[in-house]
Scaffold this active site. Sequence first.
Site, PDB file in Angstrom:
ATOM      1  N   LYS A  13      18.050  11.024  22.181  1.00 21.78           N
ATOM      2  CA  LYS A  13      18.419  11.852  23.322  1.00 21.78           C
ATOM      3  C   LYS A  13      19.536  12.914  22.939  1.00 21.78           C
ATOM      4  O   LYS A  13      19.430  14.061  23.204  1.00 21.78           O
ATOM      5  CB  LYS A  13      19.143  10.799  24.261  1.00 21.78           C
ATOM      6  CG  LYS A  13      18.052   9.638  24.881  1.00 21.78           C
ATOM      7  CD  LYS A  13      18.731   8.762  25.801  1.00 21.78           C
ATOM      8  CE  LYS A  13      19.852   7.820  25.354  1.00 21.78           C
ATOM      9  NZ  LYS A  13      19.831   6.961  24.368  1.00 21.78           N
ATOM     10  N   ARG A  87      21.785   4.779  34.189  1.00 20.35           N
ATOM     11  CA  ARG A  87      21.393   3.614  33.316  1.00 20.35           C
ATOM     12  C   ARG A  87      20.923   2.484  34.328  1.00 20.35           C
ATOM     13  O   ARG A  87      20.709   1.444  33.576  1.00 20.35           O
ATOM     14  CB  ARG A  87      22.666   3.300  32.326  1.00 20.35           C
ATOM     15  CG  ARG A  87      22.420   4.000  31.093  1.00 20.35           C
ATOM     16  CD  ARG A  87      23.533   3.595  30.215  1.00 20.35           C
ATOM     17  NE  ARG A  87      23.523   3.445  28.967  1.00 20.35           N
ATOM     18  CZ  ARG A  87      23.716   4.277  27.888  1.00 20.35           C
ATOM     19  NH1 ARG A  87      24.102   5.382  28.402  1.00 20.35           N
ATOM     20  NH2 ARG A  87      23.430   3.958  26.875  1.00 20.35           N
ATOM     21  N   ARG A 126      23.186   6.147  11.602  1.00 21.98           N
ATOM     22  CA  ARG A 126      24.034   7.380  12.269  1.00 21.98           C
ATOM     23  C   ARG A 126      25.355   7.828  11.648  1.00 21.98           C
ATOM     24  O   ARG A 126      26.037   6.847  11.773  1.00 21.98           O
ATOM     25  CB  ARG A 126      23.720   7.302  13.601  1.00 21.98           C
ATOM     26  CG  ARG A 126      24.364   8.551  14.296  1.00 21.98           C
ATOM     27  CD  ARG A 126      24.191   8.426  15.854  1.00 21.98           C
ATOM     28  NE  ARG A 126      24.599   7.174  16.491  1.00 21.98           N
ATOM     29  CZ  ARG A 126      24.292   6.988  17.644  1.00 21.98           C
ATOM     30  NH1 ARG A 126      23.551   7.779  18.566  1.00 21.98           N
ATOM     31  NH2 ARG A 126      24.372   5.802  18.294  1.00 21.98           N
ATOM     32  N   ARG A 160      30.443   5.575  14.811  1.00 21.62           N
ATOM     33  CA  ARG A 160      30.801   5.033  16.152  1.00 21.62           C
ATOM     34  C   ARG A 160      31.121   3.591  15.748  1.00 21.62           C
ATOM     35  O   ARG A 160      30.380   2.787  15.245  1.00 21.62           O
ATOM     36  CB  ARG A 160      29.682   5.206  17.066  1.00 21.62           C
ATOM     37  CG  ARG A 160      29.888   6.457  17.889  1.00 21.62           C
ATOM     38  CD  ARG A 160      28.647   6.858  18.599  1.00 21.62           C
ATOM     39  NE  ARG A 160      28.007   6.009  19.444  1.00 21.62           N
ATOM     40  CZ  ARG A 160      27.203   6.033  20.393  1.00 21.62           C
ATOM     41  NH1 ARG A 160      26.458   7.185  20.436  1.00 21.62           N
ATOM     42  NH2 ARG A 160      26.616   5.005  21.158  1.00 21.62           N
ATOM     43  N   ARG A 171      23.240  -3.701  23.566  1.00 19.63           N
ATOM     44  CA  ARG A 171      22.859  -2.393  24.089  1.00 19.63           C
ATOM     45  C   ARG A 171      21.400  -2.394  24.238  1.00 19.63           C
ATOM     46  O   ARG A 171      20.815  -2.059  25.443  1.00 19.63           O
ATOM     47  CB  ARG A 171      23.180  -1.291  23.208  1.00 19.63           C
ATOM     48  CG  ARG A 171      24.633  -0.893  22.997  1.00 19.63           C
ATOM     49  CD  ARG A 171      25.160  -0.349  22.125  1.00 19.63           C
ATOM     50  NE  ARG A 171      24.485   1.118  21.688  1.00 19.63           N
ATOM     51  CZ  ARG A 171      24.632   1.666  20.582  1.00 19.63           C
ATOM     52  NH1 ARG A 171      24.998   1.358  19.416  1.00 19.63           N
ATOM     53  NH2 ARG A 171      24.155   3.202  20.564  1.00 19.63           N
TER      54      ARG A 171
HETATM   55  P1  AP5 Z   1      20.687  10.168  18.594  1.00 16.74           P
HETATM   56  O1  AP5 Z   1      20.185  11.345  18.937  1.00 16.74           O
HETATM   57  O2  AP5 Z   1      22.175  10.083  18.396  1.00 16.74           O
HETATM   58  O3  AP5 Z   1      20.144   8.876  19.471  1.00 16.74           O
HETATM   59  P2  AP5 Z   1      20.668   8.752  21.320  1.00 16.74           P
HETATM   60  O4  AP5 Z   1      19.357   8.311  21.939  1.00 16.74           O
HETATM   61  O5  AP5 Z   1      21.569   9.680  21.662  1.00 16.74           O
HETATM   62  O6  AP5 Z   1      21.673   7.362  20.817  1.00 16.74           O
HETATM   63  P3  AP5 Z   1      22.976   6.717  21.452  1.00 16.74           P
HETATM   64  O7  AP5 Z   1      23.209   5.662  20.483  1.00 16.74           O
HETATM   65  O8  AP5 Z   1      23.750   7.653  21.643  1.00 16.74           O
HETATM   66  O9  AP5 Z   1      22.556   6.090  22.622  1.00 16.74           O
HETATM   67  P4  AP5 Z   1      23.248   5.073  23.715  1.00 16.74           P
HETATM   68  O10 AP5 Z   1      22.255   5.432  25.015  1.00 16.74           O
HETATM   69  O11 AP5 Z   1      23.090   3.968  23.163  1.00 16.74           O
HETATM   70  O12 AP5 Z   1      24.694   5.556  23.521  1.00 16.74           O
HETATM   71  P5  AP5 Z   1      25.740   6.347  24.420  1.00 16.74           P
HETATM   72  O13 AP5 Z   1      26.451   7.360  23.678  1.00 16.74           O
HETATM   73  O14 AP5 Z   1      24.963   6.868  25.661  1.00 16.74           O
HETATM   74  O15 AP5 Z   1      19.774   9.438  17.311  1.00 16.74           O
HETATM   75  C1  AP5 Z   1      20.029   8.488  16.469  1.00 16.74           C
HETATM   76  C2  AP5 Z   1      20.066   8.620  15.225  1.00 16.74           C
HETATM   77  O16 AP5 Z   1      18.470   8.928  14.740  1.00 16.74           O
HETATM   78  C3  AP5 Z   1      20.760   9.818  14.556  1.00 16.74           C
HETATM   79  O17 AP5 Z   1      21.276   9.634  13.328  1.00 16.74           O
HETATM   80  C4  AP5 Z   1      19.622  10.986  14.315  1.00 16.74           C
HETATM   81  O18 AP5 Z   1      19.932  11.823  13.356  1.00 16.74           O
HETATM   82  C5  AP5 Z   1      18.289   9.955  14.125  1.00 16.74           C
HETATM   83  N1  AP5 Z   1      17.395  10.575  14.727  1.00 16.74           N
HETATM   84  C6  AP5 Z   1      16.986  11.128  16.037  1.00 16.74           C
HETATM   85  N2  AP5 Z   1      15.924  11.658  16.159  1.00 16.74           N
HETATM   86  C7  AP5 Z   1      15.300  11.366  15.417  1.00 16.74           C
HETATM   87  C8  AP5 Z   1      13.781  11.521  14.916  1.00 16.74           C
HETATM   88  N3  AP5 Z   1      12.858  12.059  15.607  1.00 16.74           N
HETATM   89  N4  AP5 Z   1      13.381  11.031  13.706  1.00 16.74           N
HETATM   90  C9  AP5 Z   1      14.069  10.307  12.921  1.00 16.74           C
HETATM   91  N5  AP5 Z   1      15.539  10.251  13.050  1.00 16.74           N
HETATM   92  C10 AP5 Z   1      16.053  10.695  14.468  1.00 16.74           C
HETATM   93  O19 AP5 Z   1      26.357   5.139  25.293  1.00 16.74           O
HETATM   94  C11 AP5 Z   1      27.321   4.477  24.571  1.00 16.74           C
HETATM   95  C12 AP5 Z   1      27.903   3.185  25.518  1.00 16.74           C
HETATM   96  O20 AP5 Z   1      28.556   3.767  26.563  1.00 16.74           O
HETATM   97  C13 AP5 Z   1      26.817   2.167  26.070  1.00 16.74           C
HETATM   98  O21 AP5 Z   1      26.610   1.374  25.196  1.00 16.74           O
HETATM   99  C14 AP5 Z   1      27.854   1.804  27.331  1.00 16.74           C
HETATM  100  O22 AP5 Z   1      28.927   0.826  27.008  1.00 16.74           O
HETATM  101  C15 AP5 Z   1      28.550   3.236  27.673  1.00 16.74           C
HETATM  102  N6  AP5 Z   1      27.723   4.233  28.643  1.00 16.74           N
HETATM  103  C16 AP5 Z   1      27.506   5.301  28.208  1.00 16.74           C
HETATM  104  N7  AP5 Z   1      26.550   5.743  29.557  1.00 16.74           N
HETATM  105  C17 AP5 Z   1      26.631   4.681  30.619  1.00 16.74           C
HETATM  106  C18 AP5 Z   1      26.174   4.730  31.624  1.00 16.74           C
HETATM  107  N8  AP5 Z   1      25.388   5.701  32.546  1.00 16.74           N
HETATM  108  N9  AP5 Z   1      26.499   3.518  32.466  1.00 16.74           N
HETATM  109  C19 AP5 Z   1      27.420   2.561  31.798  1.00 16.74           C
HETATM  110  N10 AP5 Z   1      27.659   2.540  30.643  1.00 16.74           N
HETATM  111  C20 AP5 Z   1      27.411   3.895  29.878  1.00 16.74           C
END
Ligand code: AP5
Length: 215
Positions: A13, A87, A126, A160, A171
Site C-alpha cells: 500500500k 481498518r 523492509r 520499524r 497484525r
Molecule cells: P509496503 O509498501 O511498505 O507495504 P504496506 O502495505 O504499506 O505495509 P505496512 O506494513 O506499512 O502496512 P500496515 O498496514 O501493517 O502498517 P501501517 O503503517 O498502516 O511494502 C512492504 C515491503 O514489500 C517493502 O519492503 C516493499 O519494498 C516491498 N514490496 C512492495 N510491493 C512489492 C511488490 N509488488 N513486489 C515485491 N516487493 C514489494 O500500520 C501500522 C500499525 O499502526 C498497525 O498495526 C496499527 O497498530 C496502527 N494503525 C495504523 N492505521 C490504523 C487504523 N486505521 N486503525 C487502527 N490502527 C491503525
Amino acid sequence: MNIILLGPPGAGKGTQARHLVETRNMIQLSTGDMLREAKDSGSEMGKIVAGVMARGDLVTDEIVIGLIREKLEGDKKGGFIFDGFPRTLAQADALTTLLAEQNESLDAVIEMQVDDEALVARITGRYTCGNCGEVYHSETKKETVEGVCDKCGAQGMKHRADDNEDSLRTRLMEYYKKTSPLIGYYYAKGQLSSVDGLAEIADVRADIAKALAKS
Ligand code: AP5
C-alpha cells in the site's frame, strides 16, 4: 479523486501510494505514518499508541478517525489516498461521513491481493529512508549505493519496531478479523477493484492505473 488502498500488512500500500503522490499530485494519508510520528514526538497520544502498535494490535477508532478528520480539513490537491485507513467498519462509516462534510466522496477502493507466505518475507526485509520515508526491501528493492536513499540522497535507513514475525502474526489476525470485512462492504457498494499485489511493483502500478481509469 479520493481512493482507498486496502490490503494486509506488507501488501504494498505504502509503495504504491508514494507513486500516486508523485504522479497524480495526490495526498497520502497513512494513519500508520501519522501514529509513528506521534510516537516519535513523545506526545501523550504517542505514548498511548506506542505499545499497541509494537504488539500489532489496532489503535482505537476514536484516535485514528480524529487524525483523519484533521487532515481532510486541509489542502486537497489531486485528492486523498487513504493508506491503512479505514481498518474497521466503524472507520469506514466515519470516512463516508467525513468526506460528505467536505463535499467529497470516495471514487475507488483498490484491494491489493497477496498471500500470507509472501508477507513474512516482505515485512522482515523492509526498511525505509529515515529522511523521506522511501520504502526499500533487502531482496526486491535495494538502494543503488548502500545506505544512501535513491530518492533524496540522505544517509541512514530505518527499520520499524513492529516489523518482526510475532507482531506480523498479530497484525495479520487483526486484518482478517476486523479489516477484511471491508472487502465485502466496498464490493456491495460497487466501489471495489482488486489487483494482484504479488506482481512486480511496476505491474501493480499499471493495474492500479487501469482500475482508476475505470472509476
Ligand atoms: P509496503 O509498501 O511498505 O507495504 P504496506 O502495505 O504499506 O505495509 P505496512 O506494513 O506499512 O502496512 P500496515 O498496514 O501493517 O502498517 P501501517 O503503517 O498502516 O511494502 C512492504 C515491503 O514489500 C517493502 O519492503 C516493499 O519494498 C516491498 N514490496 C512492495 N510491493 C512489492 C511488490 N509488488 N513486489 C515485491 N516487493 C514489494 O500500520 C501500522 C500499525 O499502526 C498497525 O498495526 C496499527 O497498530 C496502527 N494503525 C495504523 N492505521 C490504523 C487504523 N486505521 N486503525 C487502527 N490502527 C491503525
